[in-house]
Write a protein that holds these residues in place. Structure first.
Motif: not given
Length: 215
Positions: A49-55
């Motif tokens: 669940x990496x999403x946009x990569x911010x974390x």
């Protein structure tokens, strides 16, 4: 569909600073990454669940020698990542699909604000995928937003329901989240339970296999 894509289009080059400022009202991702890095080293990291990569960007900074893989069902996974692309890979696949590939196990597997987006019947399976993808001496980190009262929780719900457009979002209580973890990961022990600033709703559990709590 939520209003998020419309907002992103209109922000243009200001999208990243705007997204960072908005996200920081809810969670300090730098603090989260630093907390994980303080527990144990890792050479291979998976974010489900990496999403946009911010974390993912923070994880790569906190673990400067690690290889990072971020997966998400979104075909735009990692689009805001501005870290070292030589060490980071983003793939638009599900955790069970990655598991079926039988990859080399990961030293750290993270699920950050994933559980509350999933329907009930998928919450235990995704945690089981995390278990299967983690090395025997690795860690699993589960961070989610605890259901609560007050303006902060109302804002979090509105963000997920109307900005991202998730019509099925349901935040767990701390007891529910711990229940999912205990059910899906019976041979693991919690080595860290804490809250991530600036909101007490940010509950983090870090787990390792029983008898593997070493540094």
């Amino acid at each position: 569909m939520g209003i998020g894509p419309i907002i992103r289009h209109r922000l243009g080059k200001y999208e990243i600073p705007a997204a960072e400022a908005y996200r920081n009202r809810f969670i300090n991702l730098d603090d989260l990454a630093t907390t994980l890095a303080s527990l144990r080293p890792a050479k291979r990291i998976l974010e489900i669940g990496a999403g946009d990569g911010s974390f993912g960007q923070r994880l790569c900074a906190a673990y400067p020698d690690a290889e990072y893989v971020g997966i998400d069902i979104s075909d735009q996974v990692g689009r805001l990542f501005r870290g070292d692309r030589g060490r980071a890979t983003f793939r638009p696949i599900r955790s069970d699909e990655l598991r079926a590939e039988n990859p080399q196990p990961f030293d750290l597997v993270c699920l950050v604000d994933v559980v509350h987006h999933l329907p009930e019947e998928l919450r235990l399976p995704i945690l089981d995928d995390a278990r299967a993808l983690t090395a025997d001496d690795g860690m699993i980190a589960v961070k989610d937003w605890e259901r609560g009262a007050g303006i902060a929780h109302a804002m979090a719900f509105a963000a997920d329901r109307y900005v991202t457009g998730d019509k099925t979002v349901r935040f767990p209580s701390r007891e529910e989240l711990r229940g999912y973890i205990d059910s899906a990961l019976p041979n693991h022990e919690v080595i860290l339970e804490t809250r991530i600033p600036p909101r007490r709703n940010n509950v983090l559990y870090v787990l390792s296999q029983l008898g593997r709590n070493g540094s």
